[in-house]
Design an enzyme around this catalytic site. Structure first.
Site, PDB file in Angstrom:
ATOM      1  N   LYS A 191       0.889  -1.182   0.000  1.00 31.81           N
ATOM      2  CA  LYS A 191       0.000   0.000   0.000  1.00 31.81           C
ATOM      3  C   LYS A 191       0.923   1.227   0.000  1.00 31.81           C
ATOM      4  O   LYS A 191       1.470   1.605   1.033  1.00 31.81           O
ATOM      5  CB  LYS A 191      -0.860  -0.024   1.259  1.00 31.81           C
ATOM      6  CG  LYS A 191      -2.160   0.745   1.197  1.00 31.81           C
ATOM      7  CD  LYS A 191      -2.096   2.157   0.698  1.00 31.81           C
ATOM      8  CE  LYS A 191      -1.957   3.187   1.794  1.00 31.81           C
ATOM      9  NZ  LYS A 191      -1.753   4.561   1.259  1.00 31.81           N
ATOM     10  N   GLY A 244       6.450   5.070   8.212  1.00 35.92           N
ATOM     11  CA  GLY A 244       5.693   6.321   8.151  1.00 35.92           C
ATOM     12  C   GLY A 244       5.824   7.055   9.468  1.00 35.92           C
ATOM     13  O   GLY A 244       6.761   6.816  10.242  1.00 35.92           O
ATOM     14  N   SER A 245       4.871   7.906   9.744  1.00 31.26           N
ATOM     15  CA  SER A 245       4.960   8.737  10.947  1.00 31.26           C
ATOM     16  C   SER A 245       4.696   7.912  12.205  1.00 31.26           C
ATOM     17  O   SER A 245       4.014   6.878  12.164  1.00 31.26           O
ATOM     18  CB  SER A 245       3.926   9.861  10.848  1.00 31.26           C
ATOM     19  OG  SER A 245       2.634   9.296  10.779  1.00 31.26           O
ATOM     20  N   THR A 246       5.206   8.411  13.310  1.00 30.85           N
ATOM     21  CA  THR A 246       4.970   7.742  14.595  1.00 30.85           C
ATOM     22  C   THR A 246       3.483   7.755  14.938  1.00 30.85           C
ATOM     23  O   THR A 246       2.947   6.782  15.481  1.00 30.85           O
ATOM     24  CB  THR A 246       5.816   8.427  15.687  1.00 30.85           C
ATOM     25  OG1 THR A 246       7.201   8.241  15.346  1.00 30.85           O
ATOM     26  CG2 THR A 246       5.560   7.841  17.059  1.00 30.85           C
ATOM     27  N   GLY A 249       1.966   5.047  13.014  1.00 28.68           N
ATOM     28  CA  GLY A 249       2.531   3.788  13.519  1.00 28.68           C
ATOM     29  C   GLY A 249       1.801   3.319  14.772  1.00 28.68           C
ATOM     30  O   GLY A 249       1.519   2.124  14.936  1.00 28.68           O
ATOM     31  N   GLU A 267       8.731   1.367  11.192  1.00 29.71           N
ATOM     32  CA  GLU A 267       9.863   2.283  10.958  1.00 29.71           C
ATOM     33  C   GLU A 267       9.257   3.672  10.962  1.00 29.71           C
ATOM     34  O   GLU A 267       8.555   4.033  10.023  1.00 29.71           O
ATOM     35  CB  GLU A 267      10.526   2.002   9.601  1.00 29.71           C
ATOM     36  CG  GLU A 267      11.099   0.615   9.440  1.00 29.71           C
ATOM     37  CD  GLU A 267      12.371   0.385  10.235  1.00 29.71           C
ATOM     38  OE1 GLU A 267      12.967   1.376  10.685  1.00 29.71           O
ATOM     39  OE2 GLU A 267      12.736  -0.779  10.417  1.00 29.71           O
ATOM     40  N   CYS A 302      13.833  10.568   7.046  1.00 30.13           N
ATOM     41  CA  CYS A 302      13.595  10.150   8.438  1.00 30.13           C
ATOM     42  C   CYS A 302      14.846  10.347   9.294  1.00 30.13           C
ATOM     43  O   CYS A 302      14.751  10.622  10.479  1.00 30.13           O
ATOM     44  CB  CYS A 302      13.125   8.707   8.479  1.00 30.13           C
ATOM     45  SG  CYS A 302      14.216   7.583   7.598  1.00 30.13           S
ATOM     46  N   GLU A 401       9.112  16.309  14.829  1.00 23.13           N
ATOM     47  CA  GLU A 401       9.731  16.057  13.527  1.00 23.13           C
ATOM     48  C   GLU A 401       9.107  17.012  12.505  1.00 23.13           C
ATOM     49  O   GLU A 401       7.890  17.032  12.331  1.00 23.13           O
ATOM     50  CB  GLU A 401       9.473  14.608  13.106  1.00 23.13           C
ATOM     51  CG  GLU A 401      10.165  14.246  11.807  1.00 23.13           C
ATOM     52  CD  GLU A 401       9.768  12.869  11.281  1.00 23.13           C
ATOM     53  OE1 GLU A 401       8.578  12.505  11.394  1.00 23.13           O
ATOM     54  OE2 GLU A 401      10.647  12.182  10.736  1.00 23.13           O
TER      55      GLU A 401
HETATM   56  P1  NAD Z   1       2.287   8.754   7.149  1.00 28.78           P
HETATM   57  O1  NAD Z   1       2.383   8.106   8.471  1.00 28.78           O
HETATM   58  O2  NAD Z   1       1.365   9.874   6.979  1.00 28.78           O
HETATM   59  O3  NAD Z   1       1.888   7.675   6.025  1.00 28.78           O
HETATM   60  C1  NAD Z   1       2.625   6.493   5.832  1.00 28.78           C
HETATM   61  C2  NAD Z   1       1.736   5.459   5.170  1.00 28.78           C
HETATM   62  O4  NAD Z   1       0.695   5.111   6.076  1.00 28.78           O
HETATM   63  C3  NAD Z   1       1.060   5.934   3.893  1.00 28.78           C
HETATM   64  O5  NAD Z   1       1.024   4.898   2.943  1.00 28.78           O
HETATM   65  C4  NAD Z   1      -0.346   6.273   4.366  1.00 28.78           C
HETATM   66  O6  NAD Z   1      -1.310   6.190   3.345  1.00 28.78           O
HETATM   67  C5  NAD Z   1      -0.559   5.195   5.405  1.00 28.78           C
HETATM   68  N1  NAD Z   1      -1.592   5.511   6.398  1.00 28.78           N
HETATM   69  C6  NAD Z   1      -2.054   6.738   6.767  1.00 28.78           C
HETATM   70  N2  NAD Z   1      -3.025   6.597   7.698  1.00 28.78           N
HETATM   71  C7  NAD Z   1      -3.161   5.265   7.924  1.00 28.78           C
HETATM   72  C8  NAD Z   1      -3.979   4.498   8.798  1.00 28.78           C
HETATM   73  N3  NAD Z   1      -4.874   5.064   9.610  1.00 28.78           N
HETATM   74  N4  NAD Z   1      -3.840   3.154   8.787  1.00 28.78           N
HETATM   75  C9  NAD Z   1      -2.922   2.550   7.990  1.00 28.78           C
HETATM   76  N5  NAD Z   1      -2.129   3.232   7.124  1.00 28.78           N
HETATM   77  C10 NAD Z   1      -2.245   4.574   7.094  1.00 28.78           C
HETATM   78  O7  NAD Z   1       3.790   9.149   6.757  1.00 28.78           O
HETATM   79  P2  NAD Z   1       4.298   9.963   5.480  1.00 28.78           P
HETATM   80  O8  NAD Z   1       3.892  11.385   5.638  1.00 28.78           O
HETATM   81  O9  NAD Z   1       3.921   9.229   4.241  1.00 28.78           O
HETATM   82  O10 NAD Z   1       5.885   9.821   5.631  1.00 28.78           O
HETATM   83  C11 NAD Z   1       6.648  10.630   6.465  1.00 28.78           C
HETATM   84  C12 NAD Z   1       6.950   9.905   7.761  1.00 28.78           C
HETATM   85  O11 NAD Z   1       7.592   8.659   7.488  1.00 28.78           O
HETATM   86  C13 NAD Z   1       7.926  10.689   8.634  1.00 28.78           C
HETATM   87  O12 NAD Z   1       7.507  10.627   9.966  1.00 28.78           O
HETATM   88  C14 NAD Z   1       9.240   9.929   8.450  1.00 28.78           C
HETATM   89  O13 NAD Z   1      10.156  10.078   9.490  1.00 28.78           O
HETATM   90  C15 NAD Z   1       8.741   8.532   8.333  1.00 28.78           C
HETATM   91  N6  NAD Z   1       9.751   7.685   7.691  1.00 28.78           N
HETATM   92  C16 NAD Z   1      10.423   6.791   8.472  1.00 28.78           C
HETATM   93  C17 NAD Z   1      11.421   5.997   7.911  1.00 28.78           C
HETATM   94  C18 NAD Z   1      12.163   4.980   8.727  1.00 28.78           C
HETATM   95  O14 NAD Z   1      12.768   4.079   8.134  1.00 28.78           O
HETATM   96  N7  NAD Z   1      12.169   5.063  10.052  1.00 28.78           N
HETATM   97  C19 NAD Z   1      11.734   6.133   6.553  1.00 28.78           C
HETATM   98  C20 NAD Z   1      11.033   7.080   5.804  1.00 28.78           C
HETATM   99  C21 NAD Z   1      10.037   7.843   6.379  1.00 28.78           C
END
Ligand code: NAD
Length: 501
Positions: A191, A244-246, A249, A267, A302, A401
């Protein structure tokens, strides 16, 4: 109908709109609801694609197809040497389209094409090759067995794995999950983030060309709160690998608890410190690392070194040096080979970053250089970088962040104060330490709570080493052989030995 990504990529920004369906069960498919979402390039704001916006009914069917493929054994029961060849072929399909995929990634999310060509694409290919090579070289274990029995510890695939990815490294981070999950024998549903789904959608087709059996790998684009949530709540999904974001997560963990206690690997975000001691051997290199640590990919990283901690005795000169590097950086068209600082992914993210810059000023940080919006006449989303000095750990820009080109600088008087500042964060993804004192370096490594610590360097990275976070930066590790832990269950087998006849 296969999508002619290649032709569309070359025509893009010349008003060709790519029409992208989901890909699962070996076919391109529209969302059953018929809904679509528009994809705009951050380069100039133009619409470049219309993508299927999948819904719960698509998740239901795609998971059922993935489950059937898993239960049939069509993939997991293939001889490991055969799975290896197909994952190698997957790598080749990607590599042979490197240039088109690089252009598509840049069009879609605005990072400089030179970065995609140098890092994202080669690392993606390398990731598939690494796990393909590994999969027939990993052995299970025999326990320390008594004389009348044998204990065996074997690894089995989880089953159906959902990989949920962000927009900042759409292809590479997808590869970090898909490659080990497939290598371990799982069925995988990807996804991608709604802001940047295009290269991920191409992967579906490339997997099929490489001989990954129908149903074993699918890509379901759509809203995170619809498709992502439905996958996380689904009782027939056995594991979620999320980047994605904490904030999201934590929701993913909650969904696992509300449903089948599926395995969750996270992550998440970061607020990584770069710690510069006055005895640093090469302050020029440290200043470059401090600047590029928060500038690379416009700070949408990140591991961005968004907190700069400098020993008080050198802080004035060091910050001036960083500021002069930053002053030489201006955003440009990311498709231009010479551009080193590109676009912000979308208007929402750009405005979020600008809100943080305002918050920094309002809460009393010293503005060393203030970046505003740039190149607005292009219709794209560009920002100049911002550097703050005199930041206090209680400020919003010190704690949250930002995920953009904003640097918060602190000063410290001694080792203990530096360590206290470094660890004063909910996150623990990475840290950099610059000192010529080997004892100090090792003490810092042991004290800093972070998944990666760079000593006298920044952002060194390879598929062979694990990557992930302490604290609220995540759970589990991507990359290296340790990634298999996320996609396998350990099974213990006891065999009782009868007496010889
Ligand atoms: P996000 O958390 O908004 O989205 C990440 C993914 O989760 C997307 O595919 C989104 O559609 C999905 N998502 C959103 N709401 C959801 C829900 N309720 N249930 C399930 N899935 C859902 O993050 P973003 O804005 O796409 O990315 C930026 C974030 O990712 C930053 O916090 C960054 O630090 C983090 N990141 C971490 C790493 C790592 O390896 N630690 C690497 C890259 C990015």
């Amino acid at each position: 109908m296969p999508i002619d990504f290649s032709a569309a990529v070359h025509a893009s920004l010349d008003e060709t709109v790519i029409r992208c369906d989901a890909f699962w069960g070996g076919q391109h498919r529209k969302a059953q609801s018929g809904q679509t979402m528009s994809c705009h390039s951050p380069i100039d704001g133009s619409r470049i694609a219309v993508i299927a916006a999948c819904g719960p009914e698509d998740v239901e069917e795609a998971v059922a197809v993935a489950r059937r493929a898993f239960e049939s054994g069509i993939w997991r029961n293939l001889p490991p040497s055969e799975r290896k060849l197909r994952l190698m072929a997957f790598a080749e399909e990607i590599e042979s389209r490197s240039e088109e995929l690089s252009r598509l990634e840049t069009l879609d999310m605005g990072k400089p094409i030179r970065n995609v060509r140098a890092v994202d694409l080669p690392e993606t290919v390398k990731t598939f090759r690494y796990y393909a090579e590994a999969l027939d070289k990993i052995y299970d274990e025999i326990g320390s067995s008594p004389a009348d029995a044998v204990s065996m510890i074997v690894r089995e695939p989880l089953g159906v794995v959902a990989a949920i990815t962000p927009w900042n490294y759409p292809l590479m981070l997808a590869a970090w999950k898909i490659a080990p999950a497939l290598a371990a024998g799982n069925s995988v549903i990807l996804k991608p983030a709604e802001q940047a789904s295009l290269t991920a959608l191409w992967l579906g087709e490339l997997a099929a060309l490489a001989g990954i059996p129908d149903g074993v790998f699918g890509v379901l684009p759509g809203d995170g709160e619809v498709v992502g949530k439905a996958l996380c709540l689904h009782d027939d999904v056995d594991g979620v690998a999320f980047t994605g974001s904490t904030t999201v997560g934590k929701q993913v963990m909650g969904y696992a608890g509300q449903s089948n206690l599926k395995r969750v690997a996270l992550e998440c975000g970061g607020k990584s410190p770069q710690i510069i001691f006055a005895d640093c051997l090469d302050l020029d290199a440290a200043a470059e690392a401090a600047a590029w640590g928060f500038l690379y990919d416009q700070g949408q990283n990140c591991t961005a070194g968004s907190r700069l901690l400098v020993e008080e005795t050198i802080s004035e000169d060091f910050l001036a040096q960083v500021a002069s590097i930053v002053a030489g950086i201006a955003p440009g068209n990311p498709l231009d080979e010479d551009t080193v600082f590109g676009a912000i992914v979308d208007a929402e993210q750009m405005n979020t970053i600008l809100d943080y810059v305002d918050a920094g000023e309002q809460e009393g940080a010293v503005t060393v250089s203030r970046g505003g919006r740039a190149l607005a006449e292009t219709g794209g989303y560009y920002l100049e970088p911002t550097v703050f000095g005199g930041v206090d750990p209680s400020m919003t820009i010190a704690r949250e962040e930002i995920f953009g080109p904003v640097l918060s600088t602190f000063t410290f008087r001694n080792f203990d104060e530096a360590m206290k500042l470094a660890n004063d964060s909910a996150y623990g993804l990475a840290a950099g330490v610059w000192t010529r004192d080997i004892d100090k370096a090792h003490r810092a490594v042991r004290t800093v709570r972070a998944g990666t610590v760079w000593l006298n360097c920044w952002d060194e990275s390879d598929i062979t080493t694990p990557f992930g976070g302490f604290k609220q930066s995540g759970i589990g590790r991507d990359r290296s052989l340790h990634a298999f832990d996320k996609y396998t269950e350990l099974k213990t087998v006891w065999l009782a030995l009868g007496s010889p006849a």
